[in-house]
Design a protein around this motif. Structure first.
Motif, mmCIF file in Angstrom:
data_model
loop_
_atom_site.group_PDB
_atom_site.id
_atom_site.type_symbol
_atom_site.label_atom_id
_atom_site.label_comp_id
_atom_site.label_asym_id
_atom_site.label_seq_id
_atom_site.Cartn_x
_atom_site.Cartn_y
_atom_site.Cartn_z
ATOM 1 N N VAL A 298 -8.328 7.788 -14.371
ATOM 2 C CA VAL A 298 -7.861 9.195 -14.709
ATOM 3 C C VAL A 298 -6.707 9.958 -13.614
ATOM 4 O O VAL A 298 -6.775 9.483 -12.543
ATOM 5 C CB VAL A 298 -9.205 9.559 -14.235
ATOM 6 N N SER B 183 -20.229 7.887 -4.736
ATOM 7 C CA SER B 183 -18.983 7.932 -3.632
ATOM 8 C C SER B 183 -18.561 6.341 -3.797
ATOM 9 O O SER B 183 -17.303 5.982 -4.109
ATOM 10 C CB SER B 183 -19.424 8.254 -2.477
ATOM 11 N N PRO C 204 -11.225 5.699 1.385
ATOM 12 C CA PRO C 204 -10.217 5.621 0.852
ATOM 13 C C PRO C 204 -9.559 7.017 -0.092
ATOM 14 O O PRO C 204 -8.016 6.526 -0.540
ATOM 15 C CB PRO C 204 -10.692 4.799 0.134
ATOM 16 N N GLY C 205 -10.092 8.161 0.257
ATOM 17 C CA GLY C 205 -9.120 8.729 -1.268
ATOM 18 C C GLY C 205 -10.496 9.449 -2.122
ATOM 19 O O GLY C 205 -11.600 9.508 -1.838
ATOM 20 N N ASN C 206 -9.584 10.473 -2.912
ATOM 21 C CA ASN C 206 -10.755 11.389 -3.500
ATOM 22 C C ASN C 206 -10.481 10.617 -5.475
ATOM 23 O O ASN C 206 -9.302 10.550 -5.383
ATOM 24 C CB ASN C 206 -10.776 12.472 -3.747
ATOM 25 N N TYR C 207 -11.308 10.539 -6.243
ATOM 26 C CA TYR C 207 -10.962 9.953 -7.456
ATOM 27 C C TYR C 207 -11.231 11.263 -8.483
ATOM 28 O O TYR C 207 -12.601 12.023 -8.579
ATOM 29 C CB TYR C 207 -11.989 9.169 -8.065
ATOM 30 N N PRO C 208 -10.317 11.538 -9.389
ATOM 31 C CA PRO C 208 -10.890 12.772 -10.480
ATOM 32 C C PRO C 208 -12.046 12.000 -11.587
ATOM 33 O O PRO C 208 -10.857 11.212 -11.767
ATOM 34 C CB PRO C 208 -9.213 13.444 -10.719
ATOM 35 N N THR C 209 -12.149 12.995 -11.462
ATOM 36 C CA THR C 209 -13.166 12.757 -13.079
ATOM 37 C C THR C 209 -12.575 13.251 -14.315
ATOM 38 O O THR C 209 -12.965 13.143 -15.346
ATOM 39 C CB THR C 209 -14.627 13.110 -13.192
ATOM 40 N N ASP D 157 -3.656 13.023 -4.463
ATOM 41 C CA ASP D 157 -4.896 11.760 -5.512
ATOM 42 C C ASP D 157 -4.251 11.644 -6.845
ATOM 43 O O ASP D 157 -4.901 11.382 -7.240
ATOM 44 C CB ASP D 157 -5.906 12.698 -5.395
ATOM 45 N N ALA E 138 -17.235 5.243 -7.209
ATOM 46 C CA ALA E 138 -15.818 5.873 -6.519
ATOM 47 C C ALA E 138 -14.887 4.922 -6.115
ATOM 48 O O ALA E 138 -13.381 5.227 -6.476
ATOM 49 C CB ALA E 138 -15.810 7.075 -6.296
ATOM 50 N N ALA E 139 -15.482 4.465 -5.316
ATOM 51 C CA ALA E 139 -13.572 3.610 -4.582
ATOM 52 C C ALA E 139 -13.526 2.272 -6.010
ATOM 53 O O ALA E 139 -12.215 1.864 -5.295
ATOM 54 C CB ALA E 139 -14.885 2.879 -3.539
ATOM 55 N N LEU F 66 -19.403 6.933 8.765
ATOM 56 C CA LEU F 66 -20.567 6.850 8.139
ATOM 57 C C LEU F 66 -21.221 5.490 8.629
ATOM 58 O O LEU F 66 -20.679 4.544 8.290
ATOM 59 C CB LEU F 66 -20.517 7.047 6.373
ATOM 60 N N ILE G 202 -18.113 3.087 7.364
ATOM 61 C CA ILE G 202 -17.717 3.653 6.133
ATOM 62 C C ILE G 202 -17.282 4.820 5.757
ATOM 63 O O ILE G 202 -17.029 5.451 6.446
ATOM 64 C CB ILE G 202 -18.981 3.854 5.162
ATOM 65 N N THR G 203 -15.967 4.547 5.539
ATOM 66 C CA THR G 203 -14.489 5.321 5.468
ATOM 67 C C THR G 203 -14.487 5.762 3.548
ATOM 68 O O THR G 203 -14.758 4.896 2.702
ATOM 69 C CB THR G 203 -13.352 4.970 6.618
ATOM 70 N N LEU H 264 -11.121 4.014 -7.844
ATOM 71 C CA LEU H 264 -10.074 4.101 -7.609
ATOM 72 C C LEU H 264 -9.077 3.218 -6.840
ATOM 73 O O LEU H 264 -7.908 3.011 -7.550
ATOM 74 C CB LEU H 264 -10.496 5.076 -6.034
ATOM 75 N N TYR I 258 -13.683 16.276 -8.295
ATOM 76 C CA TYR I 258 -12.923 14.845 -7.605
ATOM 77 C C TYR I 258 -14.253 14.422 -6.893
ATOM 78 O O TYR I 258 -14.997 15.136 -6.305
ATOM 79 C CB TYR I 258 -12.182 14.967 -6.618
ATOM 80 N N ILE I 259 -14.644 13.169 -7.299
ATOM 81 C CA ILE I 259 -15.517 12.385 -6.134
ATOM 82 C C ILE I 259 -15.154 12.044 -5.277
ATOM 83 O O ILE I 259 -14.020 10.873 -5.502
ATOM 84 C CB ILE I 259 -15.835 10.876 -7.014
ATOM 85 N N THR I 260 -15.542 11.988 -3.834
ATOM 86 C CA THR I 260 -14.698 12.013 -2.703
ATOM 87 C C THR I 260 -15.103 9.519 -2.481
ATOM 88 O O THR I 260 -16.721 9.326 -2.761
ATOM 89 C CB THR I 260 -15.304 12.073 -1.615
ATOM 90 N N ALA I 261 -14.171 9.263 -2.724
ATOM 91 C CA ALA I 261 -14.868 7.046 -2.328
ATOM 92 C C ALA I 261 -14.883 6.674 -1.142
ATOM 93 O O ALA I 261 -15.281 7.396 -0.287
ATOM 94 C CB ALA I 261 -13.732 6.936 -3.037
ATOM 95 N N TYR I 262 -16.352 6.081 -1.009
ATOM 96 C CA TYR I 262 -16.112 5.724 -0.209
ATOM 97 C C TYR I 262 -16.978 3.718 0.332
ATOM 98 O O TYR I 262 -17.274 3.499 -1.108
ATOM 99 C CB TYR I 262 -17.713 6.454 0.744
ATOM 100 N N SER I 263 -16.341 3.213 1.685
ATOM 101 C CA SER I 263 -16.605 2.419 1.093
ATOM 102 C C SER I 263 -16.687 1.507 2.701
ATOM 103 O O SER I 263 -15.751 2.036 3.550
ATOM 104 C CB SER I 263 -15.041 1.295 0.409
ATOM 105 N N TRP J 241 -15.435 8.990 -18.418
ATOM 106 C CA TRP J 241 -14.774 8.061 -17.417
ATOM 107 C C TRP J 241 -14.533 6.874 -17.013
ATOM 108 O O TRP J 241 -13.958 6.555 -17.186
ATOM 109 C CB TRP J 241 -14.006 9.238 -16.767
ATOM 110 N N TYR K 183 -9.888 21.135 -10.435
ATOM 111 C CA TYR K 183 -10.452 20.327 -11.129
ATOM 112 C C TYR K 183 -11.770 19.080 -9.751
ATOM 113 O O TYR K 183 -11.877 19.414 -8.985
ATOM 114 C CB TYR K 183 -9.837 18.934 -11.225
ATOM 115 N N TYR L 163 -26.443 3.188 4.934
ATOM 116 C CA TYR L 163 -25.300 4.786 3.662
ATOM 117 C C TYR L 163 -25.916 3.937 2.084
ATOM 118 O O TYR L 163 -25.863 4.761 1.950
ATOM 119 C CB TYR L 163 -23.977 3.906 3.765
ATOM 120 N N TYR L 164 -26.092 2.985 1.989
ATOM 121 C CA TYR L 164 -26.563 2.606 0.539
ATOM 122 C C TYR L 164 -27.700 2.972 0.250
ATOM 123 O O TYR L 164 -27.974 2.285 -1.090
ATOM 124 C CB TYR L 164 -25.565 0.723 0.252
#
Lengths: 1041, 516
Positions: free
Chosen positions: B270, B46, A673-678, B280, B49-50, B32, A670-671, B53, A689-694, B206, A687, B37-38
């Motif tokens: 957003v 998180s 890909p970036g942060n998403y602002p709420t 970002d 959020a992916a 991770l 899992i890495t 994104l 942000y949620i750090t996204a993971y996938s 959102w 602000y 993880y899940y």
């Protein structure tokens, strides 16, 4: 090493009892009265015999009057008639005529005549007095089955070596082993310090290195101290200049061409050209330059050991104008070995290297200093004085931009015609400064125990300590709207690595009558730790940033240490990484009467988790080989006068490669890909942000070793008392389970694919090495040649990769190399140029359509005619950058003090994709593409019109593909050694002076720079303006005290 | 020297080194472990959020691609040939190698993957968070498939993470595909786990909401011509009273960042005005769509809009004329500006630009939104407006002959805001016209024209001519060099986009759409 090499003896222990026996005993010594171990003592014509023990003594019972033969490798055999019970002292003298050659093999040494694998040797005499600066360069042209590919010949660059073809879509680098130490690079070794290089070509020879040997193994043995105290000094002064120069358009041709192409209007031309300027950009960018190479060695040795100390200094200033491309290297080597006890020898080899390198950019289709020298328009002068600065440049200056000046204070000129990323090459040189420095300390230390005559146990530690740093800055400057930088930046990085390997192995060899049995077993563990940090600072004086980034705009402040508090800073690294390997290996051999040889080896290698998933960790690599020395057969004896040695060899084995592996490529981790602002704001005012993971990739739990399987058939022949030697080999090598990274198995998978084992490549070839040497009175001469063929094919790819892997593109005109079933690795692919449309000057291309079978599956293509707008279906195979044959030829001759060498090498069957044209801008082009072009008055021109609409298709078609065959005379050297009588008077043992022309003559039809320097890997054969090999005039001196 | 001792020493050394085996287990840094993880609730937000994104990442290719595929715009840029991909799309001369089409296709499947990861690994029964992210995954996967089906017809069904042996997925059948979309949305809606706004002016939500899921479901029914189901589900969205048409400011300012997540917005990606984390929030879409000024072709006062765009999206005269013919003056002037209008705002044209003499106004990027030299903005991406719910609902009611008076009510809500007189009854043509005028540049028209069967008539001449506007405002229609044989919408072909060449090359089980 004598005590080790004598192991390879054949002896008999049969016992025969006769009434009138006498007992012969005594001691066998060498020429320095040291006891000789394991020398053979045999009753002539019988199998009755023994070998000497650790003290050199022997006892043998023979019939009275029998002849006793004393022998060992490399010494003249002696015969003594046993007249009675007596104690003899036999002194064997070295056989200077016929020392049986030994060959270094993995974890041991073998007599050349006992070899069952295919091993080529490059010896010191092939390396010395050449202008090569790294050991890799010594291999080209001197051995069959080794190809060199190079993407640049700038100072300090090293060629890529391929042993028996290209066996992977990734790296196919051979394994380098220096004095037993696995080396990541050998370029830090001064070629003068090399005793021999052995290329283990077949799988059976290489298999003892298992998982790392799939692309062949190159063993380097550095020198050892010999003789009774010698001091040698050699110096070489080389003047370098551009060799083959591509012909580009002159000012008039250029102007005419781009008027036809409607890129330049007449008013433009009148405004911006004085109708006199005709700049030779190549002549401006390149100059004659010098290379100095000094080497000093001290050595001494005897039968107990020796000491070799050497130092070298290399200063290679490349051909690019000024000190812009420089490679400096200092090396220091201390090698020592000593036999402390008859059963204990310690040897240590250590090399220290310091280097410093600056380079200019080359080999890029998106702008480089070398490409700029080819592509800039000849209408623009190189520089302007303050007074004649044209209005547009004055405007830049008045707008507050920083214009760069040359060393005479003149402004570098900007072109108004060719507004591309390629600008005045000296601007490209001066706008950025980058230097790398570092040192490597390498070595290995081994202890050889010999507790019991047939057994040698070796424990060896190899190590490498490397440290390197880079430092550079980019200036804020303005040349044109295309070439400027609003920012200044300073970058610095430092890295170090520590490698060690510990190996323990035991060699056993015992003779039972005509039977010789040998065995070797061992293990190896290695670890590499690397660590790096980097930092950068940027800012701008005239641009957007609030400050310059550094406290003063003065080169003395261009360091990270002088960053302003508000500068934009970047940092990286700071994370140590490890790689480790663990291996067990063994080898057994059997030889009957020097006639029949068989050998088998096995290696098990374990990779760390960064390379393979745990269940797939171990790889097992077996090999078998056999040899039949026909010349030892009784029936052959009558032929021995003509053919004094003949041996047939056959071998099979498997090896691995990790070339494309590493970095946990198989993992499905899992890495982010970036942060998403709420959109929400936190109490801190920042602000949310949620750090996204996938998951970063699909993962591949079944990833395994890439494996090469090779079959080799060889024949060694020596004729006329060794005056003529011939080695022949045929091999078939199949590399399976290629690791294919970065593939798209399908666009609907939705995530990056992890590497898969997805392809096979086969390499087949024939190799010939031949040497004739003779002496007629004072005249000695030799001719040695090698010739090899190579048929390289991708034989399998995973079905999801049915169109293969795409390789390199030429700008955005299209991909030109592909890794595809049925073709050589990374073969060229593009349209087939079919001439020029005589009505409008457009290029025409063969036009195909797919032929379908009943089920609608594409089974082939049918030629329909020609088109000026080709599509994907019209792309065809256009050849390959891999030569189908290579050859080398060396003539050596000596007469009294005079000696001469001529060395030439060549390749054929390869193609070169010329990517030196850039049609997005008004870039200069090779006259090859322009001279015979279509014009309204010359409608039967063979090249497309200047304003043809499909140049971007033409440049990825066979119209830009050339025959890449070449022959180069690499060396023509003439030397003179002063008579000993004269030099003695000045306490000099040997004084030789020589002159040489190196890389001076190239014969090729290729209109670009250097057909030998045209890309590696998936760019193989694609010429993007690579730094060419210089032609060299050399003066040298060798002195020995 | 005792042999035994040496042998013992060597054996000991070898055995010692055998223990090196576990030294090979070098842990990977910076990642991770997926296997655990899940299962941790704190990680689920998180992983969701992916998906968000990924959706925001659609913006560039989806917006440019879909807007080009209409009769509303010309592809522009510095000059003809500046972006041949956009020209090819606009002129229906693209092939299966078209990059924007491939980008759009793969980006939808990237979202499908991220949803599948959640659906494969998270049990909604374990926690509220788990139920939420599973419902989000269903909704977003369904949305991706709505786009895939309506643009490509019968794309492969990927309803779980694929194993390497499954990589050649064949085309899905239309029935199965729609069933999957309906099932996903019904699951999400009925789970009760999707959030809803607390009131009309709640701007805190959102995530995808229950109403957004319903709106996508309504569209899925509408495309399948299940009009009654469609009308019912759109009615539910309308009746929730959580969304209304934006009237806080003029129509032409609605898109601006200051009205992010306004009462009309059904779902947005957003962006925030955050200098500290520019990376970002970055996008170059608006540089692509803004008026052509980067080469000083136009000089635009800062108060008009951002003065450095690349001008790739330019309204057609046909679009302008359609507004004029309908007397739709207010909405026209809020949607685009004419040459005379921009001149009166102080804009000058310095060189010929690709334009029919009209410049987009509603979607303009204002100077204050163009942060980081225009490389970023804090305008959130408007994916669906309530107006679309109304017009789709109206169409469902009308064509399903369900509650046709509701069709009239819904259309009149739109017309009222557009300062147009109310209609007494509506026809499909009224709805088509309202939809075109209401949503200029909002990526709906191509799929609408396909659904209505109007694409061939409307876009048969795309690609023959392109407009050049001189500094004095004279517009010259210039031949592109293409003819009706290699440009314009072709019946039997352009009803679907091509599967990317890459996919048809890699996937032997996929069947290319006809004509490519």
């Amino acid at each position: 090493m004598k005590s080790l090499t004598v192991l390879a003896l054949s002896l008999c222990t049969a016992w025969a009892a006769f009434a009138q026996n006498v007992t012969v005993k005594g001691i066998v010594t060498d020429e320095q009265n040291e006891p000789m171990i394991a020398a053979g003592v045999v009753q002539k014509g019988t199998t009755n015999g023994t070998i000497t023990d650790v003290d050199g003594s022997f006892t043998l019972s023979v019939p009275k009057g029998a002849t006793v033969v004393f022998s060992t490798i490399g010494y003249v055999t002696q015969e003594v008639v046993a007249n009675g019970n007596e104690t003899l002292t036999i002194k064997l003298l070295p056989d200077t005529q016929m020392i049986e050659e030994t060959v270094v093999v993995g974890y041991g040494v073998q007599k050349k005549s006992d070899l069952t694998g295919a091993i080529s040797q490059v010896k010191a005499e092939d390396i010395q007095n050449r202008t090569i600066t790294s050991p890799e360069q010594a291999l080209g042209g001197k051995t069959a089955g080794v190809q060199m590919f190079s993407s640049s010949a700038k100072p300090g660059s090293t060629p890529t070596i391929r042993v028996r073809g290209i066996s992977s879509n990734g790296s196919s680098d051979p394994l380098y082993v220096v004095d037993g130490r696995i080396a990541s690079s050998i370029s830090g070794i001064d070629p003068n310090d090399i005793e021999s290089m052995e290329v283990l070509k077949d799988a059976a020879s290489a298999a003892i290195y298992g998982a790392q040997a799939g692309n062949g193994v190159i063993l380097i043995t550095t020198r050892r101290g010999k003789g009774d105290g010698k001091i040698s000094y050699s110096y070489q002064l080389t003047s370098q200049s551009l060799g083959k120069v591509p012909k580009v358009m002159n000012a008039e041709q250029y102007a005419q061409y781009y008027i036809e192409r409607a890129r330049i209007s007449l008013p433009d031309l009148y405004t911006n050209w004085d109708f006199k300027t005709n700049t030779d950009w190549l002549g401006y960018a390149f100059e004659n330059s010098l290379m100095h190479h000094h080497n000093l060695t001290f050595q001494a040795g005897n039968d107990r050991g020796g000491l070799y100390i050497s130092g070298s200094y290399l200063d290679n200033d490349g051909m690019f104008k000024g000190k812009a491309d420089v490679y400096n290297r200092v090396t220091f080597m201390v090698n020592g070995n000593w036999k402390f006890k008859s059963w204990l020898e310690v040897q240590t080899n250590n090399q220290v290297e310091y280097y410093k390198a600056r380079t200019v950019s080359d080999g890029s289709d998106y702008g480089s200093a070398v490409a700029a020298a080819l592509q800039l328009d000849p209408l623009t002068p190189t520089t302007y004085t303050e007074e004649n600065l044209p209005a547009f440049m004055r405007a830049y200056k008045d707008a507050g931009h920083t214009l760069l000046k040359d060393e005479n204070g003149n402004y570098y000129a900007a072109s108004q015609f060719n507004l591309s990323e390629n600008v005045n090459p000296l601007v490209m040189r001066d706008a950025t400064y980058s230097i790398s420095k570092g040192f490597n300390i390498n070595g290995s230390t081994a202890i050889n125990f010999r507790p019991w005559q047939p057994l040698t146990i070796t424990s060896r530690i190899g190590y490498r300590l490397s440290s390197g740093d880079t430092y550079g800055y980019n200036k804020e400057y303005y040349l044109s709207s295309f070439s400027h930088s609003n920012y200044m930046s300073v970058n610095s990085s430092t890295s170090n690595s520590m490698y060690y390997q510990w190996e323990n192995f035991a060699n056993y060899m015992q003779m039972f009558g005509k039977h010789t049995v040998s065995a070797m077993v061992g293990m190896s563990y290695s670890q590499n730790r690397s660590y790096s940090t980097s930092a950068g600072v940027s800012g701008s004086e005239n641009g957007d940033d609030i400050d310059f980034g550094l406290v003063q705009n003065d080169p003395l402040f261009y360091y990270i240490a002088y960053a302003t508090p508000t500068a934009v800073k970047s940092v990286g690294g700071g994370m140590e990484s490890y790689s480790r390997k663990l291996s067990y290996f063994g080898r057994v051999g059997y030889n009957f009467a020097n006639r029949y040889h068989v050998q088998a080896s096995f290696r098990a290698d374990a990779a760390d988790l960064a390379i393979l998933p745990k269940p797939m960790r171990w790889g097992y690599f077996p090999s078998v080989s056999a040899g039949w020395t026909i010349s030892e057969e009784p029936f052959f004896q009558s032929a021995k006068k003509a053919v004094n040695f003949a041996k047939l060899r056959v071998s099979w084995g498997q090896n691995g490669s990790l070339a494309s592996l590493g970095g946990y490529a198989y993992a499905n981790d899992i890495t982010s890909p970036g942060n998403y602002p709420t959109g929400a704001v936190l109490p801190s005012g920042a602000y949310e942000y949620i750090t996204a993971y996938s998951p970063s990739s699909t993962g591949n739990d079944e990833l395994k070793w890439e494996t090469s399987e090779q079959f080799d058939l060889g024949l060694d022949l020596r004729f006329l008392r060794d005056r003529l030697t011939v080695g022949l080999d045929w091999y078939n090598k199949l590399t399976k389970d290629l690791l294919v990274t970065g593939i798209t198995p399908s666009t609907v998978v939705g995530v990056s694919a992890s590497p898969v084992n997805a392809g096979n490549v086969s390499n087949t070839g024939f190799e010939l090495e031949i040497k004739w040497q003779d002496q007629v009175g004072d005249f000695f001469y030799s001719i040695s040649g090698n010739f090899s063929t190579l048929k390289n094919r991708v034989t399998y790819l995973h079905p999801t990769l049915k169109d293969g892997l795409t390789g390199v593109s030429i700008r955005n005109y299209g991909t030109v190399t592909r890794f595809e079933i049925g073709y050589p690795a990374w073969h060229f692919e593009g349209y087939e140029f079919a001439g020029v449309d005589s009505t409008n000057g457009d290029a025409l291309f063969n036009h195909y359509e797919d032929v379908l079978d009943e089920s609608g599956k594409v089974i082939g293509q049918k030629l329909l005619g020609t088109t000026n707008a080709p599509t994907e279906v019209d792309k065809r195979d256009l050849g390959s950058g891999i030569p189908t044959y290579n050859y080398g030829l060396t003539f050596n001759a000596g007469w009294k003090g005079i000696d001469a060498v001529v060395f030439l090498t060549g390749a054929g069957g390869n193609k070169i994709f010329n990517a030196l044209s850039n049609i997005d801008y008004s870039s200069n082009r090779l006259t090859y593409f322009t001279e015979d072009r279509w014009t309204a008055n010359h409608t039967n021109g063979t090249m497309p019109a200047a304003n043809a609409t499909n140049w971007s298709e033409f440049l990825v078609s066979s119209g830009a593909v050339f025959d890449g065959s070449y022959m180069k005379i690499k060396q023509i050297q003439l030397g003179y050694t002063f008579p000993n009588k004269l030099t003695r008077k000045i306490y000099v043992d040997n004084l030789r002076l020589y002159v040489s022309l190196d890389d001076f003559f190239t014969f090729t039809k290729y209109p670009g720079f250097d057909p030998e320097i045209v890309g590696v890997g998936n760019s193989m054969g694609v010429d993007k303006g690579n730094y060419p090999t210089s032609k060299k005039v050399v003066f040298g001196v060798n002195i020995t005290f | 020297m005792n042999i035994k001792n040496i042998l013992i020493a060597v054996s000991a050394a070898i055995l010692t080194l055998s223990s090196c085996n576990n030294k090979l287990d070098i842990p990977r840094k910076g990642v991770l472990d997926k296997s655990v993880y899940y299962s941790k609730e704190e990680n689920l937000i998180s992983s969701s959020a992916a998906m968000y994104l990924e959706v925001r990442g659609w913006e560039y290719s989806v917006q440019l691609c879909k807007n080009m595929l209409t009769d509303d715009f010309y592809a522009g840029g510095a000059a003809r040939g500046d972006n041949v991909d956009l020209e090819a799309l606009n002129e229906f001369s693209f092939t299966s190698e078209e990059d924007y089409v491939e980008d759009m296709f793969t980006t939808f499947y990237k979202l499908v993957y991220k949803a599948n990861v959640i659906l494969d690994n998270v049990d909604p029964a374990t926690s509220e968070t788990a139920a939420l992210v599973v419902a989000e995954a269903h909704t977003l996967r369904a949305w991706a498939y709505f786009e895939l089906i309506t643009l490509w017809g019968n794309p492969p069904i990927v309803d779980h993470q694929l194993a390497p042996s499954e990589y050649s997925v064949p085309n899905g059948s239309t029935e199965e595909l729609w069933a999957m979309v309906e099932n996903d949305l019904n699951t999400a809606i009925s789970s009760g786990a999707l959030p809803q706004k607390s009131s009309l002016n709640d701007k805190t939500v959102w995530r995808v909401t229950k109403q957004f899921a319903q709106a996508i479901l309504g569209k899925a029914y509408l495309w399948q011509e299940k009009f009654e189901e469609s009308a019912k589900v759109f009615d539910q969205v309308v009746d929730s009273q959580l969304y209304d048409l934006f009237t806080e400011d003029v129509f032409g300012n609605m898109m601006q960042a200051r009205y992010n997540n306004n009462c009309e917005s059904m779902f947005e990606s957003v962006r925030v005005n955050d200098n500290e984390n520019m990376g970002d929030n970055i996008t170059i879409l608006y540089l692509m769509t803004s008026w052509r000024a980067s080469g000083k072709e136009m000089i635009i006062p800062a108060e008009v809009c951002f003065n450095a765009g690349w001008g790739f999206v330019n309204p057609t005269k046909d679009l302008y004329d359609s507004f004029v013919a309908a007397g739709d003056d207010y909405r026209l002037s809020e949607t685009m500006k004419t040459y005379d209008q921009i001149r009166s705002m102080g804009v000058t044209i310095e060189k010929n630009v690709i334009s029919a003499g009209y410049w987009m106004w509603k979607n303009r990027l204002t100077t204050e939104e163009a942060i980081y030299s225009g490389w970023a903005t804090y305008r959130s991406v408007r994916w669906m407006r309530f107006a679309e719910v109304l017009l789709c609902g109206a169409e469902a009611h009308l064509r399903g002959n369900y509650q046709t008076e509701k069709a009239t009510t819904y259309v009149n809500r739109i017309r009222t805001r557009a300062q147009l007189p109310a209609l007494n009854g509506v026809t499909l043509n009224d709805i088509k016209r309202e939809k075109r005028h209401e949503f200029v540049g909002e990526c709906l028209r191509f799929q609408d024209l396909l659904r209505w069967g109007d694409a061939a008539t409307k876009m048969k001449d795309n690609g023959l001519l392109y407009p050049l506007c001189a500094p004095n405002g004279t517009v010259t229609m210039t031949p592109t060099g293409k003819t009706s044989s290699n440009a314009g919408f072709k019946t039997g072909k352009h009803e679907h986009l091509p599967y990317p060449y890459t996919e048809t090359t890699l996937n032997k089980n996929i069947k290319q759409n006809p004509g490519y």
